[in-house]
Design a protein around this motif. Structure first.
Motif, PDB file in Angstrom:
ATOM      1  N   LEU A   1      35.467  46.193  40.963  1.00 56.31           N
ATOM      2  CA  LEU A   1      35.977  45.665  39.699  1.00 56.31           C
ATOM      3  C   LEU A   1      36.957  44.511  39.895  1.00 56.31           C
ATOM      4  O   LEU A   1      37.153  43.702  38.983  1.00 56.31           O
ATOM      5  CB  LEU A   1      36.659  46.791  38.906  1.00 56.31           C
ATOM      6  N   SER A   2      37.553  44.436  41.065  1.00 58.07           N
ATOM      7  CA  SER A   2      38.535  43.379  41.307  1.00 58.07           C
ATOM      8  C   SER A   2      37.898  42.070  41.777  1.00 58.07           C
ATOM      9  O   SER A   2      38.583  41.040  41.820  1.00 58.07           O
ATOM     10  CB  SER A   2      39.553  43.840  42.347  1.00 58.07           C
ATOM     11  N   VAL A   3      36.610  42.081  42.117  1.00 58.71           N
ATOM     12  CA  VAL A   3      35.982  40.880  42.686  1.00 58.71           C
ATOM     13  C   VAL A   3      36.097  39.670  41.765  1.00 58.71           C
ATOM     14  O   VAL A   3      36.576  38.605  42.193  1.00 58.71           O
ATOM     15  CB  VAL A   3      34.507  41.165  43.062  1.00 58.71           C
ATOM     16  N   PRO A   4      35.674  39.743  40.488  1.00 52.93           N
ATOM     17  CA  PRO A   4      35.836  38.551  39.647  1.00 52.93           C
ATOM     18  C   PRO A   4      37.292  38.183  39.417  1.00 52.93           C
ATOM     19  O   PRO A   4      37.605  36.999  39.236  1.00 52.93           O
ATOM     20  CB  PRO A   4      35.133  38.948  38.333  1.00 52.93           C
ATOM     21  N   LEU A   5      38.187  39.174  39.450  1.00 54.66           N
ATOM     22  CA  LEU A   5      39.612  38.876  39.280  1.00 54.66           C
ATOM     23  C   LEU A   5      40.150  38.089  40.469  1.00 54.66           C
ATOM     24  O   LEU A   5      40.940  37.152  40.302  1.00 54.66           O
ATOM     25  CB  LEU A   5      40.403  40.175  39.117  1.00 54.66           C
ATOM     26  N   VAL A   6      39.724  38.461  41.666  1.00 49.99           N
ATOM     27  CA  VAL A   6      40.190  37.758  42.861  1.00 49.99           C
ATOM     28  C   VAL A   6      39.655  36.329  42.889  1.00 49.99           C
ATOM     29  O   VAL A   6      40.404  35.372  43.142  1.00 49.99           O
ATOM     30  CB  VAL A   6      39.774  38.520  44.132  1.00 49.99           C
ATOM     31  N   TYR A   7      38.360  36.160  42.600  1.00 47.05           N
ATOM     32  CA  TYR A   7      37.814  34.807  42.554  1.00 47.05           C
ATOM     33  C   TYR A   7      38.502  33.983  41.452  1.00 47.05           C
ATOM     34  O   TYR A   7      38.801  32.795  41.650  1.00 47.05           O
ATOM     35  CB  TYR A   7      36.306  34.851  42.298  1.00 47.05           C
TER      36      TYR A   7
ATOM     37  N   PHE B   1      41.945  35.981  31.946  1.00 50.89           N
ATOM     38  CA  PHE B   1      43.374  36.042  31.647  1.00 50.89           C
ATOM     39  C   PHE B   1      44.089  37.014  32.581  1.00 50.89           C
ATOM     40  O   PHE B   1      45.241  36.799  32.964  1.00 50.89           O
ATOM     41  CB  PHE B   1      43.579  36.432  30.188  1.00 50.89           C
ATOM     42  N   ILE B   2      43.404  38.099  32.960  1.00 52.72           N
ATOM     43  CA  ILE B   2      43.991  39.014  33.945  1.00 52.72           C
ATOM     44  C   ILE B   2      44.081  38.312  35.296  1.00 52.72           C
ATOM     45  O   ILE B   2      45.060  38.493  36.039  1.00 52.72           O
ATOM     46  CB  ILE B   2      43.171  40.311  34.031  1.00 52.72           C
ATOM     47  N   ALA B   3      43.077  37.503  35.635  1.00 57.98           N
ATOM     48  CA  ALA B   3      43.137  36.721  36.873  1.00 57.98           C
ATOM     49  C   ALA B   3      44.300  35.742  36.840  1.00 57.98           C
ATOM     50  O   ALA B   3      44.978  35.517  37.854  1.00 57.98           O
ATOM     51  CB  ALA B   3      41.821  35.976  37.080  1.00 57.98           C
ATOM     52  N   LEU B   4      44.554  35.156  35.675  1.00 55.96           N
ATOM     53  CA  LEU B   4      45.696  34.259  35.527  1.00 55.96           C
ATOM     54  C   LEU B   4      47.001  35.007  35.775  1.00 55.96           C
ATOM     55  O   LEU B   4      47.913  34.501  36.448  1.00 55.96           O
ATOM     56  CB  LEU B   4      45.682  33.643  34.121  1.00 55.96           C
TER      57      LEU B   4
ATOM     58  N   GLY C   1      45.057  40.977  42.211  1.00 59.29           N
ATOM     59  CA  GLY C   1      43.748  41.227  41.624  1.00 59.29           C
ATOM     60  C   GLY C   1      43.216  42.604  41.984  1.00 59.29           C
ATOM     61  O   GLY C   1      42.624  43.299  41.143  1.00 59.29           O
ATOM     62  N   LEU C   2      43.425  43.026  43.230  1.00 60.35           N
ATOM     63  CA  LEU C   2      43.021  44.371  43.642  1.00 60.35           C
ATOM     64  C   LEU C   2      43.800  45.435  42.864  1.00 60.35           C
ATOM     65  O   LEU C   2      43.237  46.476  42.497  1.00 60.35           O
ATOM     66  CB  LEU C   2      43.253  44.541  45.143  1.00 60.35           C
ATOM     67  N   LEU C   3      45.070  45.180  42.609  1.00 60.23           N
ATOM     68  CA  LEU C   3      45.872  46.122  41.830  1.00 60.23           C
ATOM     69  C   LEU C   3      45.310  46.282  40.424  1.00 60.23           C
ATOM     70  O   LEU C   3      45.172  47.402  39.917  1.00 60.23           O
ATOM     71  CB  LEU C   3      47.325  45.643  41.774  1.00 60.23           C
ATOM     72  N   PHE C   4      44.981  45.176  39.788  1.00 57.79           N
ATOM     73  CA  PHE C   4      44.444  45.247  38.434  1.00 57.79           C
ATOM     74  C   PHE C   4      43.068  45.906  38.422  1.00 57.79           C
ATOM     75  O   PHE C   4      42.722  46.635  37.489  1.00 57.79           O
ATOM     76  CB  PHE C   4      44.370  43.847  37.816  1.00 57.79           C
ATOM     77  N   GLY C   5      42.262  45.649  39.460  1.00 58.84           N
ATOM     78  CA  GLY C   5      40.976  46.330  39.566  1.00 58.84           C
ATOM     79  C   GLY C   5      41.151  47.826  39.733  1.00 58.84           C
ATOM     80  O   GLY C   5      40.388  48.619  39.164  1.00 58.84           O
TER      81      GLY C   5
END
Length: 430
Positions: free
Chosen positions: A138-144, A353-356, A373-377
């Motif tokens: 789940l964190s992959v798109p957040l990290v990118y 926005f979470i990635a931001l 990003g991993l934390l949010f995932g």
């Protein structure tokens, strides 16, 4: 706020003294979280034990299922958190920052205690591998997306449009992958489409010096509108031909994927996840160890000084945004060539926005932003795991957890974040 005043070495009383300030925000934040945690334990008492499973059937060797008393474990974790809070108080009173290790121990202790409390009395095992593996995916798109923000904003351009990068990438990957039956073509098409979105941002923000936040917001709305329109008009009537992609298969790494706990989590993934492992250190190295990265950071901190030594500020910012857009496209492609095999309306669901927020949480550093990003995932996946074990925690509360974590991050409770000095400042060559 605590203020520490010290004379600089060799300075006389008449000279200007060095002043440093330490905020109480981290300590107060830890205290609030600990109080809420203890109130939860007092008001909602759970009897029974919790079961933590650490192995999968394919591991080299099987680890036992650990059965622990739920409430006793939860209170022990509260005690550990209280000790870390005391350390934070002492550090702040001494005009020092709360040690990172203390914050980490605090977070891990309360998380473990919460999991023990939430899974108390459940006949099902709480799979640690499932919890960590799902969080990684789940964190992959957040990290990118966070990498997209870091590269663009290090160059001095505010990138509110990460959501549009991800969404354009997902949409284009679905069409290109469906037409060619190749997820690789879908991935490349997503990178190109996302780079074009960033090109639009660059033209208006850099060339025409339009307010960068406004351009980003408009791009988000525009891409959402266009993808929703074409989804209804083109993809829905032609689902089999245009919206049925071939997905990347998992590529388990021999031997490594059989290591208990970390093997199934890290080494039994798709190629996009493996590329993420390479992308994050590559972005860090490029920004902090190459001439290109030095120029990018220079135009983000002091474009006038960079210009005087021969750096083309506008060209450097253009290139940085195009590279950032291509990286964001990889995150968008994840939705349609890895997660599911078709595009849906607004399927990114605010991930940009979470990635931001992860970028801000990570203080514009690629490694820290990736960890955020991993934390949010992890926060997103927690609701799925607790639902499996039959936790009494309301699903609505768990759904809002990633956004609560985001608010804490943006509020600065993890420390002060200083953006690049020239961020959002348009540059005009005299």
């Amino acid at each position: 706020m605590t203020t520490a005043v010290q004379n600089a070495p060799g300075a006389t009383p008449e000279t200007t003294r060095h002043v440093s300030t330490v905020s109480w925000k981290t300590t107060v934040g830890l205290g609030v979280v600990l109080v809420l945690y203890c109130l939860l334990l007092v008001l909602v008492h759970h009897e029974g034990s919790s079961r933590f499973a650490l192995s999968t059937p394919s591991d080299f060797f099987q680890l036992p299922v650990y059965v622990i008393p739920a409430m006793a474990t939860a209170w022990v974790c509260a005690a550990v958190g209280a000790v870390m809070l005391v350390i934070s108080v002492v550090a702040t009173r001494g005009a020092r920052r709360t040690p990172l290790w203390a914050v980490s121990v605090f977070a891990v202790a309360l998380l473990f205690g919460f999991l023990a409390w939430a899974s108390a009395g459940s006949p099902r095992d709480l799979s640690v591998v499932g919890l960590l593996g799902g969080a990684l995916v789940l964190s992959v798109p957040l990290v990118y997306g966070a990498m997209t923000g870091v590269i663009g904003e290090r160059a001095g351009v505010t990138n509110i449009a990460i959501e549009s990068n991800l969404l354009a990438g997902a949409f284009t990957a679905a069409i290109a992958g469906s037409l060619t039956n190749s997820p690789w073509v879908g991935l490349l098409a997503a990178m190109v489409a996302s780079a074009l979105v960033s090109l639009v941002l660059a033209v208006f923000a850099i060339t025409y010096r339009v307010n960068q936040i406004i351009v980003g917001v408009v791009l988000n709305v525009l891409v959402i509108g266009l993808t929703s329109f074409f989804y209804s008009l083109v993809l829905v009537p032609n689902t089999e031909a245009l919206n049925a992609t071939t997905r990347f298969e998992r590529l388990p790494i021999p031997l490594l994927e059989r290591i208990p706990v970390i093997g199934p989590v890290l080494f039994d993934q798709t190629i996009i996840v493996y590329l993420m492992y390479v992308m994050v250190p590559a972005v860090w190295f490029a920004l902090f160890r190459t001439r290109w990265g030095l120029r990018v950071r220079a135009v983000g901190e002091h474009p006038r000084a960079a210009d005087t030594v021969g750096v083309d500020v506008l060209r450097t910012r253009f290139r940085a945004l195009l590279i950032a857009g291509a990286v964001g496209g990889m995150g968008g492609a994840f939705y349609t060539v890895v997660s599911i095999n078709q595009f849906n309306k607004e399927m990114t669901a605010g991930a940009g926005f979470i990635a931001l927020a992860a970028m801000i949480f990570g203080k514009w550093d690629p490694i820290r932003a990736a960890l955020a990003g991993l934390l949010f995932g992890f926060a997103t996946n927690l609701q799925n795991v607790l639902a499996v074990v039959g936790s009494p925690v309301p699903s609505q509360f768990m759904l809002m957890l990633p956004y609560v974590v985001t608010l804490f991050a943006v509020a600065g409770l993890v420390g002060r974040s200083r953006p690049p000095a020239a961020l959002a400042v348009a540059y005009t060559k005299e």
